[in-house]
Design a protein around this motif. Structure first.
Motif, PDB file in Angstrom:
ATOM      1  N   VAL A 169     -61.308  23.800 -79.085  1.00 28.27           N
ATOM      2  CA  VAL A 169     -62.406  24.607 -79.663  1.00 28.27           C
ATOM      3  C   VAL A 169     -63.682  23.828 -80.146  1.00 28.27           C
ATOM      4  O   VAL A 169     -63.599  22.997 -80.943  1.00 28.27           O
ATOM      5  N   LEU A 170     -64.797  23.970 -79.465  1.00 28.85           N
ATOM      6  CA  LEU A 170     -66.290  23.372 -80.103  1.00 28.85           C
ATOM      7  C   LEU A 170     -66.830  24.248 -80.769  1.00 28.85           C
ATOM      8  O   LEU A 170     -67.312  25.246 -80.058  1.00 28.85           O
ATOM      9  N   ALA A 171     -67.162  24.323 -82.101  1.00 25.96           N
ATOM     10  CA  ALA A 171     -67.740  25.480 -82.766  1.00 25.96           C
ATOM     11  C   ALA A 171     -69.213  24.851 -83.540  1.00 25.96           C
ATOM     12  O   ALA A 171     -68.926  24.015 -84.261  1.00 25.96           O
ATOM     13  N   SER A 172     -70.180  25.598 -83.287  1.00 27.52           N
ATOM     14  CA  SER A 172     -71.576  25.142 -83.968  1.00 27.52           C
ATOM     15  C   SER A 172     -71.971  25.924 -84.801  1.00 27.52           C
ATOM     16  O   SER A 172     -72.153  27.227 -84.706  1.00 27.52           O
ATOM     17  N   SER A 173     -72.314  25.269 -85.989  1.00 24.61           N
ATOM     18  CA  SER A 173     -73.288  26.228 -87.021  1.00 24.61           C
ATOM     19  C   SER A 173     -72.676  27.246 -87.614  1.00 24.61           C
ATOM     20  O   SER A 173     -73.052  28.492 -87.783  1.00 24.61           O
ATOM     21  N   MET A 174     -71.265  27.081 -88.112  1.00 24.82           N
ATOM     22  CA  MET A 174     -70.132  28.003 -88.498  1.00 24.82           C
ATOM     23  C   MET A 174     -69.554  27.762 -89.778  1.00 24.82           C
ATOM     24  O   MET A 174     -69.594  26.297 -89.757  1.00 24.82           O
ATOM     25  N   ALA A 175     -69.196  28.499 -90.293  1.00 25.15           N
ATOM     26  CA  ALA A 175     -68.292  28.130 -91.640  1.00 25.15           C
ATOM     27  C   ALA A 175     -66.837  28.001 -90.997  1.00 25.15           C
ATOM     28  O   ALA A 175     -66.167  28.901 -90.211  1.00 25.15           O
ATOM     29  N   TYR A 176     -66.265  26.794 -91.327  1.00 28.74           N
ATOM     30  CA  TYR A 176     -64.737  26.629 -90.952  1.00 28.74           C
ATOM     31  C   TYR A 176     -63.793  27.690 -91.175  1.00 28.74           C
ATOM     32  O   TYR A 176     -62.921  28.019 -90.441  1.00 28.74           O
ATOM     33  N   GLU A 177     -64.102  28.487 -92.347  1.00 26.12           N
ATOM     34  CA  GLU A 177     -63.116  29.339 -92.728  1.00 26.12           C
ATOM     35  C   GLU A 177     -63.124  30.499 -91.951  1.00 26.12           C
ATOM     36  O   GLU A 177     -62.063  31.188 -91.685  1.00 26.12           O
ATOM     37  N   SER A 178     -63.994  30.849 -90.890  1.00 30.42           N
ATOM     38  CA  SER A 178     -64.070  32.091 -90.087  1.00 30.42           C
ATOM     39  C   SER A 178     -63.341  31.509 -88.769  1.00 30.42           C
ATOM     40  O   SER A 178     -62.963  32.314 -88.200  1.00 30.42           O
ATOM     41  N   LEU A 179     -62.910  30.251 -88.706  1.00 27.68           N
ATOM     42  CA  LEU A 179     -61.834  29.883 -87.614  1.00 27.68           C
ATOM     43  C   LEU A 179     -60.433  29.327 -88.168  1.00 27.68           C
ATOM     44  O   LEU A 179     -59.799  29.231 -87.207  1.00 27.68           O
ATOM     45  N   ALA A 180     -60.498  29.215 -89.387  1.00 26.24           N
ATOM     46  CA  ALA A 180     -59.399  28.590 -89.860  1.00 26.24           C
ATOM     47  C   ALA A 180     -57.937  29.442 -89.448  1.00 26.24           C
ATOM     48  O   ALA A 180     -56.880  28.825 -89.336  1.00 26.24           O
ATOM     49  N   GLU A 181     -57.937  30.607 -89.446  1.00 29.60           N
ATOM     50  CA  GLU A 181     -56.621  31.358 -89.017  1.00 29.60           C
ATOM     51  C   GLU A 181     -56.238  31.219 -87.614  1.00 29.60           C
ATOM     52  O   GLU A 181     -55.127  31.089 -87.579  1.00 29.60           O
ATOM     53  N   LEU A 182     -57.214  30.788 -86.711  1.00 32.77           N
ATOM     54  CA  LEU A 182     -57.076  30.753 -85.156  1.00 32.77           C
ATOM     55  C   LEU A 182     -56.437  29.448 -84.959  1.00 32.77           C
ATOM     56  O   LEU A 182     -55.580  28.918 -83.981  1.00 32.77           O
ATOM     57  N   LEU A 183     -56.917  28.294 -85.526  1.00 38.57           N
ATOM     58  CA  LEU A 183     -57.443  26.865 -85.138  1.00 38.57           C
ATOM     59  C   LEU A 183     -56.493  26.104 -85.996  1.00 38.57           C
ATOM     60  O   LEU A 183     -56.160  26.222 -87.356  1.00 38.57           O
ATOM     61  N   THR A 184     -56.344  24.704 -85.575  1.00 34.88           N
ATOM     62  CA  THR A 184     -55.800  23.797 -86.329  1.00 34.88           C
ATOM     63  C   THR A 184     -56.537  22.306 -85.995  1.00 34.88           C
ATOM     64  O   THR A 184     -57.214  22.494 -84.917  1.00 34.88           O
ATOM     65  N   THR A 185     -56.757  21.590 -86.890  1.00 36.09           N
ATOM     66  CA  THR A 185     -57.545  20.183 -86.819  1.00 36.09           C
ATOM     67  C   THR A 185     -56.754  19.177 -86.410  1.00 36.09           C
ATOM     68  O   THR A 185     -57.099  17.980 -86.301  1.00 36.09           O
ATOM     69  N   THR A 186     -55.337  19.375 -86.514  1.00 33.06           N
ATOM     70  CA  THR A 186     -54.625  18.219 -86.242  1.00 33.06           C
ATOM     71  C   THR A 186     -54.214  17.763 -84.858  1.00 33.06           C
ATOM     72  O   THR A 186     -53.078  16.907 -84.851  1.00 33.06           O
TER      73      THR A 186
END
Length: 356
Positions: free
Chosen positions: A141-158
């Motif tokens: 996922v590439l997400a623009s102009s958003m707060a990370y918290e709104s994606l954190a439940e679905l995504l991982t950065t590792t």
């Protein structure tokens, strides 16, 4: 000895009529895993060019084509990434998508766009809908102009693990995922300094009600520039992200007992609202009041006079962000990136009018 290519009389085709990777491996005299590496484009540094030629010649002789669908299921990869943007109507995000799609295509990836309905950034996750199930068909996922918290439940950065790899654009650095941003602070500092150099000391600010990192960074940079000059003052009006609402907010600033000589707007759309307010009050731009924008959207050259603004490299942000995400998918965590903007001085700014 290393393979030298397929024999003059290639083996018979697979009984089903569809040759397999095993058939190619046998004909080329290599392992089946080597065939997979070659066809996946992952052979550099692991397989010699001579072996690659042998595999390609054997594949051509047998008429072998990899089953991409089966390969993707086996590897858990679809070569598809999701681009999340706040809105499709804003030209900034259109240019961002173009850059991302071009970078993805160069590495054989596709892009799906999802406009998030979240205006304030953290009210609710954009995937809190039936669309959430689609994440299983995505690689990242590439997400623009958003707060990370709104994606954190679905995504991982590792990278590997539950969820999806993520790169954030135009978002706060240091929250976890890699980020690619425009240097909005430097852009706003240059814009404010331009107005200060013209002699302005009384500023009005039009800022969106949207609570995101990028608008906070612009506000902080504006205040920092003013703090370095004595005698400056300013008033801020918050507005929804429409021309009409921006005009209403600008009228409140212009009707103050001590109205500003310059309106500094956090976006070109808000600046268009400031233009409407100035016309409503019979003020000339820039003779009576200067107006500035941010982003350098098409509207900046449609309004009259043309708008002084900061040009952000939206296309390059999208391309750089997509390259960072694909590097993340390859197991390499990219560094955060900050791309320079450009102050574009046009006819909407001039020295303030003489004091009455």
């Amino acid at each position: 000895m290393p393979p030298t290519g397929p024999p003059a009389n290639p083996a018979a085709r697979h009984p089903t009529g569809r040759p397999t990777a095993r058939d190619v491996a046998k004909l080329a005299g290599v392992s089946q895993s080597t065939v997979s590496l070659v066809h996946a484009g992952k052979w550099p540094g692991r397989v010699s060019e001579r072996t690659v030629r042998a595999v390609n010649e054997a594949s051509a002789a047998l008429g072998y084509r990899p089953n991409q669908a089966a390969r993707q299921l086996r590897l858990g990869a679809t070569r598809t990434v999701l681009l999340v943007v706040p809105a499709l109507s804003n030209p900034f995000f259109g240019a961002l998508h173009t850059g991302a799609a071009e970078a993805a295509a160069r590495r054989d990836f596709s892009v799906v766009v999802f406009p998030s309905p979240v205006e304030a950034g953290t009210e609710r996750a954009p995937f809190a809908s039936p669309f959430a199930a689609a994440h299983t068909a995505l690689d990242g996922v590439l997400a623009s102009s958003m707060a990370y918290e709104s994606l954190a439940e679905l995504l991982t950065t590792t990278g590997p693990g539950p969820g999806l790899p993520l790169v954030m654009l135009d978002s706060e650095p240091g929250t976890g995922p890699p980020t690619v941003n425009a240097d909005v602070a430097a852009g706003m500092h240059a814009l404010t300094t331009h107005l200060l150099d013209l002699g302005h000391r009384n500023f009005g600010r039009l800022v969106p009600t949207i609570d995101t990192w990028t608008f906070a960074a612009r506000e902080n940079a504006h205040r920092a520039a003013l703090d370095g000059v004595s005698g400056t003052r300013g008033t801020t009006a918050r507005t929804r992200f429409t021309v009409h609402d921006a005009a209403v907010a600008a009228l409140a600033l212009l009707d103050a007992a001590d109205p500003p000589t310059a309106l500094v707007c956090d976006d070109d759309v808000l600046a268009a609202g400031a233009y409407k307010a100035a016309r409503t009050r019979g003020l000339r731009i820039p003779e009576d009041i200067s107006v500035t924008g941010f982003d350098d959207l098409l509207i900046a050259t449609v309004v009259e006079p043309e708008l002084t603004t900061v040009r952000l490299p939206a296309h390059r942000i999208g391309a750089t962000g997509m390259s960072a995400l694909l590097d993340l998918l390859d197991g390499h965590r990219p560094d955060d990136a900050s791309l320079a903007g450009e102050l574009v001085v046009r006819a909407s700014t001039a020295p303030p009018p003489p004091a009455a």
